[in-house]
Design an enzyme around this catalytic site. Structure first.
Site, mmCIF file in Angstrom:
data_model
loop_
_atom_site.group_PDB
_atom_site.id
_atom_site.type_symbol
_atom_site.label_atom_id
_atom_site.label_comp_id
_atom_site.label_asym_id
_atom_site.label_seq_id
_atom_site.Cartn_x
_atom_site.Cartn_y
_atom_site.Cartn_z
ATOM 1 N N GLY A 71 -5.388 3.939 0.044
ATOM 2 C CA GLY A 71 -4.802 4.036 -1.298
ATOM 3 C C GLY A 71 -4.918 2.734 -2.070
ATOM 4 O O GLY A 71 -5.249 2.724 -3.264
ATOM 5 N N CYS A 72 -4.678 1.632 -1.396
ATOM 6 C CA CYS A 72 -4.746 0.322 -2.066
ATOM 7 C C CYS A 72 -6.177 -0.025 -2.452
ATOM 8 O O CYS A 72 -6.419 -0.633 -3.504
ATOM 9 C CB CYS A 72 -4.135 -0.756 -1.179
ATOM 10 S SG CYS A 72 -2.363 -0.450 -0.880
ATOM 11 N N THR A 73 -7.133 0.385 -1.640
ATOM 12 C CA THR A 73 -8.544 0.167 -1.978
ATOM 13 C C THR A 73 -8.926 1.011 -3.184
ATOM 14 O O THR A 73 -9.586 0.520 -4.107
ATOM 15 C CB THR A 73 -9.442 0.478 -0.762
ATOM 16 O OG1 THR A 73 -9.081 -0.401 0.306
ATOM 17 C CG2 THR A 73 -10.910 0.304 -1.101
ATOM 18 N N ALA B 38 -7.347 -0.709 -6.250
ATOM 19 C CA ALA B 38 -8.000 -1.983 -6.565
ATOM 20 C C ALA B 38 -9.378 -1.750 -7.170
ATOM 21 O O ALA B 38 -9.753 -2.400 -8.162
ATOM 22 C CB ALA B 38 -8.110 -2.848 -5.311
#
Length: 161
Positions: A45-47, A50
């Site tokens: 999710g963070c990738t 970002a």
């Protein structure tokens, strides 16, 4: 846990960055800032989030916004994340979670139906004087950049006018 509201001054901070320097809110004075908080670099999710900011950074920059990502990851991990994903905006490390706590982005949250303590995926938009214009908590990684852009009146490529 207190959360920020529009109209409040954003709490000051100075944090280490993925490139080994320091960045502070004062360094960004005079610019509008999109400050997004994510739980952990190199997770799916963070990738997604970002890379979505990376792919649209030029549009935000053209509209006068600096994009800054914040997580509790150590700077070494942030450096690997930035290099692996080609991230060109600053990633700052808040390992002690003081800034995250001051912004209301660290504390109790629901995770798969359980109450846990951790980083709350959040986004803050600050004006040129460091005053909160937008404070969004519990945002979803996928589609968040498009939603934020729409709220700010920023036209992303390929988005309906």
């Amino acid at each position: 846990m207190s959360r920020l509201e529009p109209g409040q001054p954003a709490p000051a901070w100075t944090l280490p960055t993925a490139d080994g320097s320091q960045l502070s809110l004062a360094d960004l004075a005079g610019r509008k800032v999109v400050l997004y908080v994510y739980p952990a670099a190199m997770t799916p999710g963070c990738t997604t989030q970002a890379c979505d900011f990376r792919d649209n950074e030029a549009v935000f920059t053209r509209e006068g916004y600096a994009v800054v990502g914040v997580s509790p990851d150590p700077v070494e991990k942030l450096a690997r994340f930035a290099e692996k994903e080609g991230l060109t905006f600053p990633l700052v490390s808040d390992e002690d979670k003081e800034m995250l706590t001051a912004y209301g982005a660290y504390g109790e949250k629901k995770n798969y139906g359980k109450t846990v303590v951790g980083v709350i995926r959040s986004t803050f938009v600050l004006d040129e004087q460091g005053v909160v214009e937008v404070a969004k908590y519990n945002v979803r990684a996928k589609g968040h950049v498009a939603s934020l852009a729409k709220q700010l009146g920023v036209q992303l490529p390929g988005a309906p006018a």
